[in-house]
Design a protein around this motif. Structure first.
Motif, PDB file in Angstrom:
ATOM      1  N   LYS A  36       0.798  -1.321   0.178  1.00 55.75           N
ATOM      2  CA  LYS A  36       0.101   0.049   0.071  1.00 55.75           C
ATOM      3  C   LYS A  36       0.703   1.277  -0.073  1.00 55.75           C
ATOM      4  N   MET A  37       1.939   1.016  -0.182  1.00 54.20           N
ATOM      5  CA  MET A  37       3.024   2.263  -0.342  1.00 54.20           C
ATOM      6  C   MET A  37       3.199   3.048  -1.597  1.00 54.20           C
ATOM      7  N   VAL A  38       3.514   4.431  -1.492  1.00 57.74           N
ATOM      8  CA  VAL A  38       4.007   5.163  -2.802  1.00 57.74           C
ATOM      9  C   VAL A  38       5.339   5.689  -2.901  1.00 57.74           C
ATOM     10  N   ARG A  39       5.813   5.359  -4.054  1.00 56.94           N
ATOM     11  CA  ARG A  39       7.190   5.648  -4.081  1.00 56.94           C
ATOM     12  C   ARG A  39       7.421   6.543  -5.670  1.00 56.94           C
ATOM     13  N   ALA A  40       8.385   7.096  -5.625  1.00 58.14           N
ATOM     14  CA  ALA A  40       8.895   7.910  -6.797  1.00 58.14           C
ATOM     15  C   ALA A  40       7.968   9.453  -6.600  1.00 58.14           C
ATOM     16  N   CYS A  41       7.248   9.795  -7.041  1.00 59.67           N
ATOM     17  CA  CYS A  41       6.693  11.436  -7.080  1.00 59.67           C
ATOM     18  C   CYS A  41       7.825  12.091  -7.334  1.00 59.67           C
ATOM     19  N   HIS A  42       8.252  12.275  -8.406  1.00 56.72           N
ATOM     20  CA  HIS A  42       9.401  13.261  -8.861  1.00 56.72           C
ATOM     21  C   HIS A  42       9.598  13.064 -10.449  1.00 56.72           C
ATOM     22  N   PHE A  43      10.325  13.976 -11.033  1.00 57.00           N
ATOM     23  CA  PHE A  43      10.410  14.060 -12.383  1.00 57.00           C
ATOM     24  C   PHE A  43      12.183  14.379 -12.631  1.00 57.00           C
ATOM     25  N   HIS A  44      12.462  14.009 -13.896  1.00 55.91           N
ATOM     26  CA  HIS A  44      13.836  14.156 -14.223  1.00 55.91           C
ATOM     27  C   HIS A  44      13.949  15.112 -15.321  1.00 55.91           C
ATOM     28  N   LYS A  45      15.003  15.836 -15.560  1.00 54.57           N
ATOM     29  CA  LYS A  45      15.120  16.827 -16.447  1.00 54.57           C
ATOM     30  C   LYS A  45      16.079  16.294 -17.656  1.00 54.57           C
ATOM     31  N   ARG A  46      16.766  15.162 -17.398  1.00 57.05           N
ATOM     32  CA  ARG A  46      17.444  14.604 -18.348  1.00 57.05           C
ATOM     33  C   ARG A  46      17.180  13.195 -18.768  1.00 57.05           C
ATOM     34  N   PHE A  90      24.963  10.456  -7.241  1.00 57.69           N
ATOM     35  CA  PHE A  90      24.490  11.217  -5.979  1.00 57.69           C
ATOM     36  C   PHE A  90      24.752  12.643  -5.903  1.00 57.69           C
ATOM     37  N   LYS A  91      25.776  13.182  -6.598  1.00 58.43           N
ATOM     38  CA  LYS A  91      26.053  14.715  -6.593  1.00 58.43           C
ATOM     39  C   LYS A  91      25.306  15.393  -7.455  1.00 58.43           C
ATOM     40  N   ASP A  92      24.645  14.848  -8.578  1.00 58.85           N
ATOM     41  CA  ASP A  92      23.708  15.519  -9.576  1.00 58.85           C
ATOM     42  C   ASP A  92      22.664  14.294  -9.783  1.00 58.85           C
ATOM     43  N   PRO A  93      21.728  14.131  -8.778  1.00 52.51           N
ATOM     44  CA  PRO A  93      20.694  13.140  -8.868  1.00 52.51           C
ATOM     45  C   PRO A  93      19.699  13.453 -10.138  1.00 52.51           C
ATOM     46  N   ASP A  94      19.542  14.505 -10.707  1.00 58.52           N
ATOM     47  CA  ASP A  94      18.468  14.786 -11.603  1.00 58.52           C
ATOM     48  C   ASP A  94      16.951  14.404 -11.343  1.00 58.52           C
ATOM     49  N   THR A  95      16.704  14.519 -10.021  1.00 55.25           N
ATOM     50  CA  THR A  95      15.421  14.129  -9.207  1.00 55.25           C
ATOM     51  C   THR A  95      14.852  15.103  -8.473  1.00 55.25           C
TER      52      THR A  95
END
Length: 133
Positions: free
Chosen positions: A42-52, A121-126
């Motif tokens: 019943k959990m939710v993951r992500a809820c993000h976007f990427h630019k690249r 990890f330094k530039d996650p694009d998230t």
């Protein structure tokens, strides 16, 4: 937004095989990241976007709802994908398409994904993005 593609199963008496993503479908010849997402009941993951990054996802085990929204146009698409369905669906996520995944079961769901670049990890694009799931 063409985000959902039903894939062909190659079946015989042993079971079936599905080619989820082929090199000819990728713009880049550089390997990105193949990963697995474990989603608790019943959990939710992500809820993000990427630019690249581009991502391709499919449910390997369980049942999930995917919500995608173009962050520029607000166009939205939803699908429920279940690993027990006869059809196998690949979800394609382009840059600037926010995405969220909700496990609809009382058991773990497993999603397999491929991203067009390695996670840095330094530039996650998230970039976090609110979606209704």
């Amino acid at each position: 937004m063409r985000n959902f593609l039903e894939l062909e199963k190659m079946k015989d008496h042993r079971g079936f095989l599905v080619q989820y993503l082929t090199n000819s479908e990728l713009d880049s010849k550089k390997f990105g990241t193949l990963y697995m997402v474990h989603i608790a009941p019943k959990m939710v993951r992500a809820c993000h976007f990427h630019k690249r990054k581009w991502e391709w996802l499919w449910v390997a085990h369980g049942k999930c709802e995917f919500v995608l929204q173009d962050v520029k146009t607000k166009e939205e698409a939803k699908i429920i994908s279940d690993s027990s369905f006869n059809k196998v669906v690949r979800i394609t996520i382009a840059p600037f398409v926010a995405h969220g995944i909700k496990n609809l079961l009382d058991d773990v769901s497993i999603v397999i994904g491929y991203a067009s670049e390695e996670y840095d990890f330094k530039d996650p694009d998230t970039y976090p993005y609110k979606l209704r799931l």
